[in-house]
Scaffold this active site. Structure first.
Site, short mmCIF file in Angstrom:
data_model
loop_
_atom_site.label_atom_id
_atom_site.label_comp_id
_atom_site.label_asym_id
_atom_site.label_seq_id
_atom_site.Cartn_x
_atom_site.Cartn_y
_atom_site.Cartn_z
N LYS A 137 -13.46 73.02 -22.37
CA LYS A 137 -13.79 71.60 -22.18
C LYS A 137 -12.58 70.69 -22.41
O LYS A 137 -12.56 69.57 -21.92
CB LYS A 137 -14.96 71.22 -23.06
C1 LIG Z 1 -19.78 74.31 -22.53
C2 LIG Z 1 -19.51 75.76 -22.59
C3 LIG Z 1 -20.04 76.63 -21.63
C4 LIG Z 1 -20.98 76.17 -20.54
O1 LIG Z 1 -20.37 75.27 -19.67
P1 LIG Z 1 -21.28 74.39 -18.68
O2 LIG Z 1 -20.35 73.47 -17.98
O3 LIG Z 1 -22.25 73.67 -19.56
O4 LIG Z 1 -21.95 75.34 -17.78
C5 LIG Z 1 -19.67 77.96 -21.70
N1 LIG Z 1 -18.85 78.43 -22.67
C6 LIG Z 1 -18.33 77.62 -23.61
C7 LIG Z 1 -17.45 78.19 -24.65
C8 LIG Z 1 -18.63 76.26 -23.60
O5 LIG Z 1 -18.10 75.46 -24.52
#
Ligand SMILES: *Cc1c(COP(=O)(O)O)cnc(C)c1O
Length: 461
Positions: free
Chosen positions: A114
């Site tokens: 993210k």
């Molecule tokens: C947020 C997250 C996901 C899922 O991502 P989405 O965009 O919600 O599908 C998967 N793995 C990790 C480590 C995350 O932080």
């Protein structure tokens, strides 16, 4: 409405807006999600793009979606600054591991993918506010990683306050501390007494209270914000190019561990733009509403189960509506009808299937086994989210199309799952090791719209 830099709502009841306004709006004012007016066809550019370093590629991929909201010089500076905080020179390096290729998206400040979008979003907000002199108050709900990445993206920035709700006691101690140890005055952590879905429900309700949203100048950091998706499109191109170089293959498959459908929607846009991707493999844990949808056509809400991949413990995927729009023939009226049905009954159905997306679920047992096997056989440590993807990806391997798996977090963020899989605590990162000693700040609130609105009101005065 045929420019990638003009945005409309999936529900068709918001006037078209520029990239700049789309970023500041977050969720569309009619309750839908914003989408670009077109996907630019980039096939003729691929030969040039494949030679670009990450930040330069990011500028090229994002450019058509931004239009004249940012000039070239500003965009270049924002992108450079956003990826300078990453600790790997390739930003998102790609490594070959056993039968798959792994793109490591966890070299940013909070060690999860993210950061790729939220570092950019923080700098972009700061720039847009600097231009207008206005203030912005960001409100987000997190199942763990979004919160810390959002906080890292905007901590200490002028004219921005950030309010992050996390489910009290339901994120890992490390995830919690990555948020609550940030003591900058513009950071407000709210531990709400409920699940992540409760947080997301409160978030939607607050944003749908338009007078409140305007009065307190609320903006979104969740992947409902188009910038989140936009910045993530880049690494699908970048990583696919690296795998092509290494294997000489024409196209790759990409496996994405999914919760909110945000990351994989970015992959869907990349595919539609002409990235060398043959299909996407969607991977869920036991919270498999999305996997079931792609296998049966029925999107039907179940109870949230806690797993070892908490950032995917989600039943209502906030970005699914973006995909749904294309799946029902780009008809806002059809989206409205389906979302209304889902809102009242917790279920909706769509006929047909999509050859661009295959899907499967990886159970906690399979995930644990994948962590063990990849560590013992290939000396590579998967975090539990990445391991869900890898476990599912192995069912979809094709001989002449390499499999690219997205590594969404560093394993040191989830030591309990690693310990359970391997019987030893091998997942370490110096940035994580220091957290437990630091002071924290956090407010516990009931999971109600009223309580969260009252907190925002009191804080902003
Ligand atoms: C947020 C997250 C996901 C899922 O991502 P989405 O965009 O919600 O599908 C998967 N793995 C990790 C480590 C995350 O932080």
């Amino acid at each position: 409405m045929c420019s990638p830099a003009v945005y409309f709502s999936t529900r068709g009841r918001t006037r078209e807006v520029s990239f700049r306004d789309a970023v500041l709006m977050g969720l569309a004012t009619d309750g839908g999600l914003l989408l670009p007016g077109a996907f630019p066809a980039v096939q003729p550019l691929l030969e040039r793009w494949r030679h670009l370093p990450y930040a330069a590629l990011a500028r090229e991929v994002m450019r058509p979606f931004i239009g004249d909201s940012l000039d070239e010089r500003v965009l270049t500076a924002l992108v450079e600054r956003s990826y300078a905080t990453f600790s790997h020179p390739d930003i998102c390096p790609v490594v070959a591991v056993g039968p798959v290729h792994v793109v490591e998206l966890f070299h940013g400040p909070t060690l999860a993918f993210k950061d790729v979008a939220l570092q950019f979003l923080g700098n972009l907000f700061e720039h847009l506010l600097g231009e207008s002199g206005a203030a912005l108050n960001l409100l987000g709900a997190t199942s763990g990683d979004t919160g810390s990445a959002a906080i890292a993206g905007v901590r200490g920035k002028a004219n921005i306050q950030v309010f992050i709700m996390h489910p009290h006691g339901k994120v890992s101690p490390i995830q919690e501390r990555q948020m609550t140890t940030v003591l900058d005055a513009n950071v407000h952590n709210l531990a709400i007494q409920g699940t992540f879905d409760d947080g997301q429900r409160v978030l939607k309700a607050v944003f749908n209270d338009l007078p409140f949203k305007e009065r307190y100048r609320l903006g979104a950091v969740n992947s409902v914000n188009w910038v989140r998706v936009l910045a993530q499109i880049v690494y699908y191109f970048y990583a696919a190019f690296r795998v092509q170089e290494r294997t000489g293959c024409r196209q790759v498959q990409v496996c994405v561990p999914t919760g909110n459908f945000g990351d994989i929607f970015a992959g869907y846009v990349a595919l539609r733009m002409g990235a060398p991707i043959s299909r996407l493999i969607l991977a869920t844990n036991e919270n498999d509403i999305l996997a079931r949808f792609f296998n049966t056509g029925v999107y039907s809400q179940g109870p949230v189960q806690q797993t070892t991949s908490p950032s995917m413990d989600i039943q209502v995927a906030s970005n699914f509506e973006r995909y749904l729009y294309y799946r029902v023939g780009a008809e806002p009226a059809a989206v409205c009808a389906l979302m209304e049905r889902f809102g009242t009954s917790g279920t909706l159905a769509v006929p047909g299937s999509d050859p661009d997306v295959a899907a499967g679920r990886g159970t906690t047992t399979e995930t644990t086994a994948a962590i063990r096997r990849y560590y013992r056989e290939y000396g590579y440590l998967l975090d539990p989210h990445t391991a869900v993807g890898v476990a599912v990806a192995e069912r979809f391997l094709r001989r002449d199309e390499p499999m690219l798996c997205l590594a969404t977090a560093h394993p040191a963020k989830f030591p309990a799952a690693i310990q359970a899989a391997l019987g030893e605590d091998v997942a370490r990162h110096p940035r994580i090791d220091g957290l437990l000693e630091l002071p924290t700040r956090c407010t516990v609130l009931p999971a109600t719209t009223a309580a969260v609105q009252e907190f925002v009101r009191q804080t902003l005065g």
